[in-house]
Design a protein around this motif. Structure first.
Motif, mmCIF file in Angstrom:
data_model
loop_
_atom_site.group_PDB
_atom_site.id
_atom_site.type_symbol
_atom_site.label_atom_id
_atom_site.label_comp_id
_atom_site.label_asym_id
_atom_site.label_seq_id
_atom_site.Cartn_x
_atom_site.Cartn_y
_atom_site.Cartn_z
ATOM 1 N N LEU A 1 0.838 -1.205 0.000
ATOM 2 C CA LEU A 1 0.000 0.000 0.000
ATOM 3 C C LEU A 1 0.870 1.251 0.000
ATOM 4 O O LEU A 1 0.600 2.205 -0.741
ATOM 5 N N ALA A 2 1.924 1.252 0.820
ATOM 6 C CA ALA A 2 2.812 2.415 0.895
ATOM 7 C C ALA A 2 3.472 2.706 -0.456
ATOM 8 O O ALA A 2 3.545 3.859 -0.888
ATOM 9 N N VAL A 3 3.943 1.659 -1.113
ATOM 10 C CA VAL A 3 4.600 1.831 -2.414
ATOM 11 C C VAL A 3 3.620 2.375 -3.452
ATOM 12 O O VAL A 3 3.999 3.135 -4.345
ATOM 13 N N TRP A 4 2.337 2.012 -3.328
ATOM 14 C CA TRP A 4 1.329 2.475 -4.288
ATOM 15 C C TRP A 4 0.881 3.898 -3.982
ATOM 16 O O TRP A 4 0.739 4.725 -4.889
ATOM 17 N N VAL A 5 0.640 4.216 -2.702
ATOM 18 C CA VAL A 5 0.008 5.493 -2.359
ATOM 19 C C VAL A 5 1.023 6.636 -2.231
ATOM 20 O O VAL A 5 0.672 7.801 -2.484
ATOM 21 N N ALA A 6 2.253 6.351 -1.853
ATOM 22 C CA ALA A 6 3.245 7.417 -1.648
ATOM 23 C C ALA A 6 3.473 8.277 -2.899
ATOM 24 O O ALA A 6 3.553 9.506 -2.795
ATOM 25 N N PRO A 7 3.583 7.685 -4.108
ATOM 26 C CA PRO A 7 3.802 8.525 -5.296
ATOM 27 C C PRO A 7 2.646 9.469 -5.618
ATOM 28 O O PRO A 7 2.828 10.422 -6.389
ATOM 29 N N ILE A 8 1.471 9.223 -5.045
ATOM 30 C CA ILE A 8 0.347 10.123 -5.260
ATOM 31 C C ILE A 8 0.597 11.468 -4.593
ATOM 32 O O ILE A 8 0.165 12.529 -5.079
ATOM 33 N N ILE A 9 1.316 11.453 -3.483
ATOM 34 C CA ILE A 9 1.477 12.652 -2.646
ATOM 35 C C ILE A 9 2.227 13.777 -3.362
ATOM 36 O O ILE A 9 1.775 14.935 -3.315
ATOM 37 N N PRO A 10 3.365 13.552 -4.044
ATOM 38 C CA PRO A 10 3.994 14.653 -4.789
ATOM 39 C C PRO A 10 3.069 15.241 -5.853
ATOM 40 O O PRO A 10 3.091 16.466 -6.088
ATOM 41 N N LEU A 11 2.267 14.411 -6.509
ATOM 42 C CA LEU A 11 1.337 14.916 -7.524
ATOM 43 C C LEU A 11 0.288 15.826 -6.893
ATOM 44 O O LEU A 11 -0.071 16.873 -7.463
ATOM 45 N N ILE A 12 -0.199 15.445 -5.710
ATOM 46 C CA ILE A 12 -1.209 16.253 -5.025
ATOM 47 C C ILE A 12 -0.622 17.593 -4.592
ATOM 48 O O ILE A 12 -1.276 18.645 -4.711
ATOM 49 N N LEU B 1 -0.690 6.654 4.458
ATOM 50 C CA LEU B 1 0.703 6.211 4.402
ATOM 51 C C LEU B 1 1.285 6.029 5.800
ATOM 52 O O LEU B 1 1.930 5.016 6.089
ATOM 53 N N VAL B 2 1.058 6.997 6.679
ATOM 54 C CA VAL B 2 1.618 6.937 8.034
ATOM 55 C C VAL B 2 1.117 5.704 8.784
ATOM 56 O O VAL B 2 1.879 5.037 9.495
ATOM 57 N N LEU B 3 -0.153 5.359 8.608
ATOM 58 C CA LEU B 3 -0.717 4.220 9.322
ATOM 59 C C LEU B 3 -0.216 2.871 8.792
ATOM 60 O O LEU B 3 -0.412 1.843 9.431
ATOM 61 N N THR B 4 0.426 2.870 7.631
ATOM 62 C CA THR B 4 1.067 1.628 7.167
ATOM 63 C C THR B 4 2.315 1.323 7.998
ATOM 64 O O THR B 4 2.767 0.189 8.039
ATOM 65 N N ARG B 5 2.886 2.378 8.604
ATOM 66 C CA ARG B 5 4.141 2.281 9.353
ATOM 67 C C ARG B 5 5.288 1.802 8.458
ATOM 68 O O ARG B 5 6.291 1.247 8.952
ATOM 69 N N SER B 6 5.145 1.996 7.167
ATOM 70 C CA SER B 6 6.167 1.545 6.220
ATOM 71 C C SER B 6 7.376 2.461 6.289
ATOM 72 O O SER B 6 7.298 3.647 5.978
ATOM 73 N N LEU B 7 8.495 1.905 6.711
ATOM 74 C CA LEU B 7 9.727 2.680 6.800
ATOM 75 C C LEU B 7 10.142 3.185 5.421
ATOM 76 O O LEU B 7 10.551 4.344 5.259
ATOM 77 N N THR B 8 10.003 2.329 4.419
ATOM 78 C CA THR B 8 10.390 2.699 3.061
ATOM 79 C C THR B 8 9.545 3.849 2.534
ATOM 80 O O THR B 8 10.075 4.808 1.967
ATOM 81 N N GLY B 9 8.226 3.768 2.713
ATOM 82 C CA GLY B 9 7.345 4.800 2.190
ATOM 83 C C GLY B 9 7.483 6.117 2.915
ATOM 84 O O GLY B 9 7.615 7.180 2.286
ATOM 85 N N ILE B 10 7.466 6.088 4.255
ATOM 86 C CA ILE B 10 7.505 7.325 5.045
ATOM 87 C C ILE B 10 8.857 8.016 4.933
ATOM 88 O O ILE B 10 8.943 9.207 4.621
ATOM 89 N N MET B 11 9.932 7.281 5.171
ATOM 90 C CA MET B 11 11.266 7.888 5.093
ATOM 91 C C MET B 11 11.624 8.240 3.654
ATOM 92 O O MET B 11 12.330 9.224 3.411
ATOM 93 N N GLY B 12 11.135 7.458 2.714
ATOM 94 C CA GLY B 12 11.379 7.780 1.311
ATOM 95 C C GLY B 12 10.793 9.131 0.943
ATOM 96 O O GLY B 12 11.438 9.952 0.278
ATOM 97 N N LEU B 13 9.556 9.380 1.376
ATOM 98 C CA LEU B 13 8.903 10.663 1.082
ATOM 99 C C LEU B 13 9.643 11.816 1.748
ATOM 100 O O LEU B 13 9.889 12.860 1.125
#
Length: 461
Positions: A187-198, A219-231
């Motif tokens: 979910l994090a890998v899918w939803v994170a790229p939406i955020i820069p577009l928004i 994204l935050v509730l996924t607790r995904s280190l890759t998604g959150i720190m990546g952003l």
């Protein structure tokens, strides 16, 4: 059937993206995400049949590279004697065909973006894609809160990534946002790229700042280190690069970082930990599911902390202090590549995963109670790293070729002065960062990113 209105193409394209975001579900044993990918292929076919064409001159190297990958995989599959692991859910032919379909859909995403931009502004295309991301985020948030408020979750009809059920409920574990996917990280890998577009759209219409809170909380509730720190790291890098280039500090580029941090603190009030099992149930269940005070190590403590901020940043600190080898998968891949060596042409997409799967079985087996135990016996294993996958699947020729294409696109993007380019750089770098640690396949969103960057159609309104 012939299409006479480009808006139909846009709708079909967005529907395909939406269905691809329903990763946790299947119908008639067919994953809905694969139906979405197939819809993108259908959209290309019906447009091509209807006479719609677009100039992909700036994406020609990418097109040739994809044709090379497809041809290589077909040839290797025909001469291969590889056997799928015991519990694979498809036949060998189906498995390879699905890998090729994913590669083809990646290129088709680039083509459709080029076609749409011949008639529609990039702002309009991005707006529709962003709305799809908002809808998936809302569905994912409903799924998350359904476990807190004891509401019915959307029926998860697809087996989990481990081949069995999707393990959301686990005694003594902290609830993570699986959303419409089989894993929080997916979910994090899918939803994170939406955020820069928004946030790009928010420069034009301020209400997008409000809407950005939906995918950020998701994204935050996924607790995904890759998604959150990546952003966070991506936007910090873009801010400093922009400062070095213009000698002006663009604080708007730090807004995503600020909002992610705020959402992390506020998200501490939205956490939930599943209660322990009755002590009489352990065994057969592990003891840490009957006693929530049992942890394997400091990383396990951080992972299961009810405090999201502590969980994310403590894990990041612990892993970063150990370097890349602290990532178990990275260390395993490095040893695997070293032991198996590099080839000129590679094994082909999917075929490399089969070889990796048997190596992973050997690497993770251990003796327990006098019996040999495997972590994921008889299952196809993912590289969880796009670059390692391409290196082993397409060989040195395919890998160097792909990296050259990427570097050319990034160099071109770095010299642009327009506002969209800053956010597209964040979009692309975020995807590539996450794909180094989590995803292994060429995704639709990577195709969208490269399509939006290389398209030279209609100017924005």
């Amino acid at each position: 059937m012939k299409l006479k209105n480009i808006n139909i193409t846009l709708i079909l394209f967005c529907l395909g993206i939406f269905l691809e975001g329903l990763d946790a579900y299947s119908t008639l044993s067919i994953p809905i995400s694969w139906i979405g990918i197939s819809l993108l292929v259908f959209t290309f076919v019906i447009n091509f049949y209807s006479g719609w064409r677009t100039d992909m001159a700036r994406s020609s190297p990418l097109k040739l590279w994809v044709f090379y990958v497809i041809a290589l995989t077909i040839v290797q599959a025909l001469i291969s004697d590889e056997i799928l692991p015991k519990y694979a859910s498809t036949t060998f032919g189906q498995y390879i065909s699905l890998r090729l379909l994913k590669v083809l859909a990646f290129l088709i995403a680039v083509w459709i973006i080029h076609l749409l931009n011949d008639y529609l502004s990039k702002d309009k295309i991005i707006t529709y894609i962003a709305y799809v991301g908002i809808v998936i985020s809302l569905l994912s948030l409903y799924s998350y809160f359904s476990y807190i408020f004891d509401l019915p979750d959307l029926p998860r009809t697809r087996p989990g990534s481990g081949g069995w059920t999707q393990p959301i409920r686990r005694a003594c574990s902290v609830l993570r946002n699986y959303g419409t996917f089989r894993e929080p990280s997916f979910l994090a890998v899918w939803v994170a790229p939406i955020i820069p577009l928004i946030f790009y759209l928010a420069q034009k219409k301020k209400y997008w700042y409000f809407l950005s809170s939906i995918p950020i909380i998701c994204l935050v509730l996924t607790r995904s280190l890759t998604g959150i720190m990546g952003l966070i790291l991506t936007f910090i890098f873009i801010t400093f690069y922009n400062f070095a280039k213009t000698r002006e500090l663009n604080l708007k580029l730090l807004l995503p970082v600020a909002l992610v941090l705020v959402a992390s603190f506020l998200g501490n009030n939205l956490t939930y930990k599943f209660p322990a099992l009755d002590p009489s149930m352990c065994p057969p269940y592990p003891s840490d599911q009957c006693n929530c005070l049992i942890y394997q190590d400091e990383l396990d403590v951080a992972k299961n902390s009810e405090n999201i901020t502590s969980s994310v940043f403590s894990r990041f600190s612990l892993i970063a202090s150990g370097g890349l080898d602290a990532f178990e998968n990275t260390s395993f891949l490095r040893n695997y590549i070293k032991e198996n060596g590099l080839t000129i042409f590679g094994q082909g997409m999917g075929l490399s995963n089969i070889s990796l799967s048997y190596a992973a079985d050997e690497a993770t087996k251990h003796v327990k109670d006098g019996q040999v135990v495997f972590r994921n016996p008889g299952q196809v294993v993912s590289f969880n790293n796009l670059f390692a996958n391409l290196l082993m699947s397409t060989g040195m020729i395919g890998f160097i070729w792909f990296m050259y294409i990427l570097s050319s696109i990034i160099r071109d993007l770095l010299v642009r002065e327009d506002e969209l380019s800053q956010y597209m750089m964040a979009h692309l770098l975020l995807i590539l960062f996450m794909f180094f640690f989590q995803a292994e396949e060429l995704s639709i969103f990577l195709g969208i990113s490269l399509g939006l960057i290389t398209a030279v159609g209609r100017d924005n309104d």
